[in-house]
Write a protein that holds these residues in place. Structure first.
Motif, PDB file in Angstrom:
ATOM      1  N   LYS A 158      -2.282 -38.560 -42.613  1.00  0.00           N
ATOM      2  CA  LYS A 158      -1.479 -39.725 -42.181  1.00  0.00           C
ATOM      3  C   LYS A 158      -0.888 -39.516 -40.794  1.00  0.00           C
ATOM      4  CE  LYS A 158       0.032 -41.170 -46.773  1.00  0.00           C
ATOM      5  NZ  LYS A 158       1.100 -40.995 -47.766  1.00  0.00           N
ATOM      6  N   LYS A 159      -1.194 -38.374 -40.181  1.00  0.00           N
ATOM      7  CA  LYS A 159      -0.722 -38.015 -38.831  1.00  0.00           C
ATOM      8  C   LYS A 159       0.807 -37.902 -38.760  1.00  0.00           C
ATOM      9  CE  LYS A 159      -4.710 -39.990 -36.401  1.00  0.00           C
ATOM     10  NZ  LYS A 159      -5.554 -38.862 -36.682  1.00  0.00           N
ATOM     11  N   LEU A 160       1.425 -37.598 -39.892  1.00  0.00           N
ATOM     12  CA  LEU A 160       2.880 -37.377 -39.874  1.00  0.00           C
ATOM     13  C   LEU A 160       3.215 -35.979 -39.383  1.00  0.00           C
ATOM     14  CD1 LEU A 160       3.930 -39.066 -43.241  1.00  0.00           C
ATOM     15  CD2 LEU A 160       4.623 -39.748 -40.946  1.00  0.00           C
ATOM     16  N   VAL A 161       2.308 -35.020 -39.635  1.00  0.00           N
ATOM     17  CA  VAL A 161       2.538 -33.642 -39.190  1.00  0.00           C
ATOM     18  C   VAL A 161       1.254 -33.099 -38.564  1.00  0.00           C
ATOM     19  CG1 VAL A 161       4.311 -33.154 -40.930  1.00  0.00           C
ATOM     20  CG2 VAL A 161       1.916 -32.667 -41.447  1.00  0.00           C
ATOM     21  N   ARG A 162       1.457 -32.139 -37.649  1.00  0.00           N
ATOM     22  CA  ARG A 162       0.287 -31.510 -37.006  1.00  0.00           C
ATOM     23  C   ARG A 162       0.123 -30.058 -37.406  1.00  0.00           C
ATOM     24  NH1 ARG A 162       1.345 -32.060 -31.029  1.00  0.00           N
ATOM     25  NH2 ARG A 162      -0.488 -30.739 -30.857  1.00  0.00           N
ATOM     26  N   GLY A 163       1.157 -29.468 -38.018  1.00  0.00           N
ATOM     27  CA  GLY A 163       1.054 -28.064 -38.398  1.00  0.00           C
ATOM     28  C   GLY A 163       1.964 -27.762 -39.573  1.00  0.00           C
ATOM     29  N   LEU A 164       1.848 -26.531 -40.083  1.00  0.00           N
ATOM     30  CA  LEU A 164       2.604 -26.123 -41.266  1.00  0.00           C
ATOM     31  C   LEU A 164       3.495 -24.936 -40.927  1.00  0.00           C
ATOM     32  CD1 LEU A 164       3.066 -26.100 -44.401  1.00  0.00           C
ATOM     33  CD2 LEU A 164       1.088 -24.566 -44.556  1.00  0.00           C
ATOM     34  N   PHE A 165       4.765 -24.999 -41.369  1.00  0.00           N
ATOM     35  CA  PHE A 165       5.691 -23.873 -41.257  1.00  0.00           C
ATOM     36  C   PHE A 165       6.102 -23.557 -42.690  1.00  0.00           C
ATOM     37  CE2 PHE A 165       9.713 -22.363 -38.767  1.00  0.00           C
ATOM     38  CZ  PHE A 165       9.804 -21.239 -39.588  1.00  0.00           C
ATOM     39  N   LEU A 166       5.502 -22.498 -43.249  1.00  0.00           N
ATOM     40  CA  LEU A 166       5.679 -22.204 -44.671  1.00  0.00           C
ATOM     41  C   LEU A 166       6.557 -20.979 -44.877  1.00  0.00           C
ATOM     42  CD1 LEU A 166       5.028 -22.760 -47.628  1.00  0.00           C
ATOM     43  CD2 LEU A 166       2.873 -21.527 -47.334  1.00  0.00           C
ATOM     44  N   SER A 167       7.658 -21.177 -45.584  1.00  0.00           N
ATOM     45  CA  SER A 167       8.561 -20.089 -45.921  1.00  0.00           C
ATOM     46  C   SER A 167       8.758 -20.124 -47.440  1.00  0.00           C
ATOM     47  CB  SER A 167       9.887 -20.284 -45.171  1.00  0.00           C
ATOM     48  OG  SER A 167      10.735 -19.188 -45.383  1.00  0.00           O
ATOM     49  N   SER A 168       9.654 -19.286 -47.943  1.00  0.00           N
ATOM     50  CA  SER A 168       9.881 -19.293 -49.386  1.00  0.00           C
ATOM     51  C   SER A 168      11.111 -18.472 -49.738  1.00  0.00           C
ATOM     52  CB  SER A 168       8.670 -18.693 -50.118  1.00  0.00           C
ATOM     53  OG  SER A 168       8.848 -18.791 -51.513  1.00  0.00           O
ATOM     54  N   GLY A 169      11.712 -18.783 -50.869  1.00  0.00           N
ATOM     55  CA  GLY A 169      12.648 -17.848 -51.490  1.00  0.00           C
ATOM     56  C   GLY A 169      11.826 -16.718 -52.097  1.00  0.00           C
ATOM     57  N   VAL A 170      12.487 -15.638 -52.447  1.00  0.00           N
ATOM     58  CA  VAL A 170      11.765 -14.513 -53.052  1.00  0.00           C
ATOM     59  C   VAL A 170      11.928 -14.632 -54.568  1.00  0.00           C
ATOM     60  CG1 VAL A 170      11.516 -12.012 -53.140  1.00  0.00           C
ATOM     61  CG2 VAL A 170      12.299 -13.102 -51.026  1.00  0.00           C
ATOM     62  N   ALA A 171      10.877 -15.139 -55.217  1.00  0.00           N
ATOM     63  CA  ALA A 171      10.955 -15.375 -56.661  1.00  0.00           C
ATOM     64  C   ALA A 171      10.445 -14.137 -57.394  1.00  0.00           C
ATOM     65  CB  ALA A 171      10.137 -16.607 -57.017  1.00  0.00           C
ATOM     66  N   GLY A 172      11.318 -13.184 -57.583  1.00  0.00           N
ATOM     67  CA  GLY A 172      10.907 -11.945 -58.260  1.00  0.00           C
ATOM     68  C   GLY A 172      10.314 -10.973 -57.270  1.00  0.00           C
ATOM     69  N   SER A 173       9.023 -10.673 -57.424  1.00  0.00           N
ATOM     70  CA  SER A 173       8.376  -9.696 -56.545  1.00  0.00           C
ATOM     71  C   SER A 173       8.066 -10.316 -55.179  1.00  0.00           C
ATOM     72  CB  SER A 173       7.080  -9.225 -57.208  1.00  0.00           C
ATOM     73  OG  SER A 173       6.127  -8.901 -56.231  1.00  0.00           O
ATOM     74  N   PRO A 174       8.467  -9.646 -54.067  1.00  0.00           N
ATOM     75  CA  PRO A 174       8.142 -10.182 -52.742  1.00  0.00           C
ATOM     76  C   PRO A 174       6.634 -10.337 -52.533  1.00  0.00           C
ATOM     77  CG  PRO A 174       9.730  -8.373 -52.568  1.00  0.00           C
ATOM     78  CD  PRO A 174       9.289  -8.418 -53.992  1.00  0.00           C
ATOM     79  N   SER A 175       5.854  -9.361 -53.044  1.00  0.00           N
ATOM     80  CA  SER A 175       4.399  -9.438 -52.838  1.00  0.00           C
ATOM     81  C   SER A 175       3.813 -10.621 -53.603  1.00  0.00           C
ATOM     82  CB  SER A 175       3.715  -8.143 -53.299  1.00  0.00           C
ATOM     83  OG  SER A 175       4.030  -7.102 -52.414  1.00  0.00           O
ATOM     84  N   ARG A 176       4.307 -10.843 -54.802  1.00  0.00           N
ATOM     85  CA  ARG A 176       3.762 -11.947 -55.601  1.00  0.00           C
ATOM     86  C   ARG A 176       4.090 -13.289 -54.929  1.00  0.00           C
ATOM     87  NH1 ARG A 176       5.972 -13.702 -61.045  1.00  0.00           N
ATOM     88  NH2 ARG A 176       4.814 -15.624 -61.228  1.00  0.00           N
ATOM     89  N   THR A 177       5.310 -13.412 -54.455  1.00  0.00           N
ATOM     90  CA  THR A 177       5.702 -14.652 -53.767  1.00  0.00           C
ATOM     91  C   THR A 177       4.831 -14.871 -52.542  1.00  0.00           C
ATOM     92  OG1 THR A 177       7.978 -14.311 -54.456  1.00  0.00           O
ATOM     93  CG2 THR A 177       7.627 -15.834 -52.640  1.00  0.00           C
ATOM     94  N   MET A 178       4.646 -13.779 -51.805  1.00  0.00           N
ATOM     95  CA  MET A 178       3.880 -13.923 -50.571  1.00  0.00           C
ATOM     96  C   MET A 178       2.415 -14.243 -50.859  1.00  0.00           C
ATOM     97  SD  MET A 178       4.251 -11.632 -47.225  1.00  0.00           S
ATOM     98  CE  MET A 178       3.171 -12.152 -45.900  1.00  0.00           C
ATOM     99  N   GLN A 179       1.902 -13.707 -51.968  1.00  0.00           N
ATOM    100  CA  GLN A 179       0.504 -14.009 -52.312  1.00  0.00           C
ATOM    101  C   GLN A 179       0.329 -15.502 -52.581  1.00  0.00           C
ATOM    102  OE1 GLN A 179      -2.061 -11.754 -52.032  1.00  0.00           O
ATOM    103  NE2 GLN A 179      -3.171 -13.710 -52.159  1.00  0.00           N
ATOM    104  N   GLU A 180       1.333 -16.119 -53.195  1.00  0.00           N
ATOM    105  CA  GLU A 180       1.260 -17.572 -53.448  1.00  0.00           C
ATOM    106  C   GLU A 180       1.192 -18.339 -52.119  1.00  0.00           C
ATOM    107  OE1 GLU A 180       2.501 -19.347 -56.760  1.00  0.00           O
ATOM    108  OE2 GLU A 180       1.402 -17.608 -57.509  1.00  0.00           O
ATOM    109  N   MET A 181       1.983 -17.870 -51.151  1.00  0.00           N
ATOM    110  CA  MET A 181       1.980 -18.539 -49.839  1.00  0.00           C
ATOM    111  C   MET A 181       0.621 -18.360 -49.160  1.00  0.00           C
ATOM    112  SD  MET A 181       5.703 -17.057 -48.785  1.00  0.00           S
ATOM    113  CE  MET A 181       5.920 -17.806 -47.184  1.00  0.00           C
TER     114      MET A 181
END
Ligand code: SF4
Length: 397
Positions: free
Chosen positions: A95-118
Motif C-alpha cells: 500500500k506504499k505506507l512504509v518503505r522499510g522495517l525496523f524490528l525490535s522486541s521485548g525479551v520473552a524468556g530466552s534472548p536467543s529464542r526471541t531473536m530467532q523469531e525476529m
C-alpha cells in the motif's frame, strides 16, 4: 486477538524506542496518528524513509526501569508469529505506507529464542516475499553467536541498545542486563562477522543511550561514544532523552530536556564527522561533566582555545578550518577548492560558500589584513585539563 489488535498493543510500546533529536515530539505526534507504527527516519543525505517500527512482542522478562515493557508492569501484551508479522509488513509495503522495517522486541524468556523469531520474520520477507528492501534488526542482549550471525546475514542495519554508558550506570536501571558480556560482546561479534563477510550489513551497526535515566554525565556518554566509534566502528550512536513512564520505578523522575539530547548530537557530530578528539570535546564540558544547554559546544571549544585563532582563510588546513564556528565540512571543502584559484578576501565570498559569517567572523582573517584586524578578545579561560582517551573497557567500567 486479531492482527490489528496486536498491532495497536505493540506499537504503543514501540513508539518509546524512537531515537532522534525530536524524539519527544515524535512520541506526542505518534499518539494522535492512526498510523503511529510509521516512523520517519532521517536519511544522511536529507529526506526521510518511512519505516514500519514494530516489536515482535512486548512481553519482556527484563526489568529496565525506564521502559514501558518491563516485567511485572500491568499492560496488555501481544506476540506476533513470524509469518503473521511478515504478512502484515508486506501489506503495508504494497500500500506504499512504509518503505522499510525496523524490528525490535521485548525479551520473552530466552534472548536467543526471541531473536530467532525476529530472524524468522525477516527470512520470510526475504525468501517467501522476495523483499529486498531495508531492514533494521535489533539484537537482543545475551543472544547467542549464531543469532548475531544470522541477523547480520538478513539485515541492512543491526543494533543493540547500550542504554547507559557504564556498567555502574546500567546497574541502576536493570538488575538483569550485563553491559560487557551481554551487550558489548555482541557488538564485537557483529563487527567480527561483518569484517569476515564483505557486503554484510551495508548500513552498519548502531546503538542508543537513554539520556538522563541513570544520573550519568555527558562526559560519561561521550567517552563511551568515542570508544565505540574507535573500537567497534559503530556507524551511529543515538541519544534518546529519558521520559518517565507511569507506573514504573522512575515515574517521579523529571524528564530529560530535549535540548540535552540536541547538545549530545552536536558533540557527537564533532566527534564523528569533524574529527574532534575526545580531549577537545572535554573543553565543552562544565565542572559537572555536562554540555551547556545554552551554548553551542563548537563555539565553546573555539573560545577556550584562543591561541588557535584567528585562522588565515587562505592558508589554514582543512582541519583548522573545521574548527572555526560557522564553517562545516562542505564549506571548508569549498574554501580549499576556491583558494587554489583565487585569493579569498571577504566575508561575502565566504557567505556564498555556505559559511555562517556571523559566527565565523571573529575567528578568521584574510591574508593581507592588518595586524589590528587580527586582534581578537577571547575572555574564556580553559576550565578543564584534557584527560586521557579511555579504551572502551575503561570507559564502561
Ligand atoms: S529489555 Fe529492557 S528495554 Fe528492552 S523491552 Fe525489555 S524491559 Fe524494555
Amino acid at each position: 486477538m486479531d492482527v490489528s489488535q496486536k498491532l495497536q498493543i505493540v506499537t504503543a510500546s514501540a513508539r518509546f524506542d524512537i531515537c532522534g533529536y525530536d524524539a519527544a515530539r515524535s512520541m506526542q505526534l505518534a499518539t494522535r496518528d492512526p498510523h503511529r507504527f510509521i516512523y520517519h527516519a532521517k536519511l544522511p543525505g536529507g529526506g526521510c524513509m518511512s519505516l514500519f517500527k514494530v516489536l515482535q512482542t512486548n512481553v519482556c522478562t527484563n526489568d529496565c526501569a525506564y521502559c514501558v515493557n518491563q516485567v511485572g508492569r500491568d499492560r496488555p501484551r501481544a506476540y506476533f508469529r513470524p509469518e503473521e508479522l511478515a504478512g502484515l509488513f508486506m501489506e503495508l509495503h504494497r500500500k506504499k505506507l512504509v518503505r522499510g522495517l525496523f524490528l525490535s522486541s521485548g525479551v520473552a524468556g530466552s534472548p536467543s529464542r526471541t531473536m530467532q523469531e525476529m530472524i524468522d520474520t525477516v527470512q520470510i520477507l526475504r525468501q517467501r516475499y522476495q523483499y529486498q528492501g531495508y531492514v533494521h534488526l535489533k539484537m537482543m542482549p545475551g543472544a547467542g553467536y549464531d543469532c548475531i550471525e544470522a541477523a547480520c546475514r538478513v539485515a541492512n542495519r543491526v543494533s543493540i541498545n547500550m542504554e547507559a554508558p557504564t556498567a555502574h550506570h546500567l546497574a541502576r536501571l536493570s538488575s538483569r542486563k550485563n553491559l560487557y558480556d551481554g551487550i558489548v560482546e555482541r557488538m564485537r561479534w557483529a563487527k567480527e562477522i561483518m569484517s569476515q563477510h564483505e557486503g554484510l550489513v551495508p548500513s552498519g551497526q548502531t546503538t542508543q543511550f537513554v539520556v538522563g535515566a541513570a544520573g550519568e554525565s555527558d562526559r560519561d556518554i561521550l567517552r563511551t561514544t568515542g570508544a565505540l566509534y574507535r573500537e567497534i566502528g559503530l556507524r551511529r550512536v543515538y541519544f534518546s532523552a529519558f521520559q518517565p513512564v507511569i507506573d514504573s520505578p522512575l515515574e517521579g523522575r523529571s524528564p530529560t530536556p530535549p535540548l540535552r539530547e540536541h547538545r549530545l548530537y552536536q558533540a557527537d557530530w564533532l566527534l564523528r564527522v569533524y574529527g574532534f578528539s575526545p580531549q577537545e570535546l572535554d573543553l565543552a564540558l562544565n565542572d559537572k561533566g555536562n554540555l551547556s544547554l545554552s551554548r553551542d559546544p563548537k563555539m565553546l571549544i573555539a573560545r577556550r582555545q584562543p591561541w588557535l585563532f584567528p585562522v588565515d582563510v587562505n592558508r589554514a588546513s582543512y582541519e583548522e578550518l573545521l574548527r572555526v564556528p560557522g564553517i562545516g565540512p562542505i564549506s571548508a571543502a569549498r574554501i580549499t577548492v576556491a583558494r587554489a584559484e583565487y585569493s579569498i578576501d571577504s566575508l561575502e565570498q565566504l557567505r556564498k560558500m555556505g559559511v555562517v559569517t556571523k559566527r565565523a567572523g571573529p575567528f578568521i582573517w584574510f591574508s593581507g589584513a592588518s595586524a589590528h584586524e587580527k586582534q581578537l578578545c577571547f575572555l574564556q579561560e580553559i576550565e578543564d585539563e584534557p584527560g586521557d582517551v579511555p579504551s572502551l573497557a575503561g570507559a564502561i567500567q
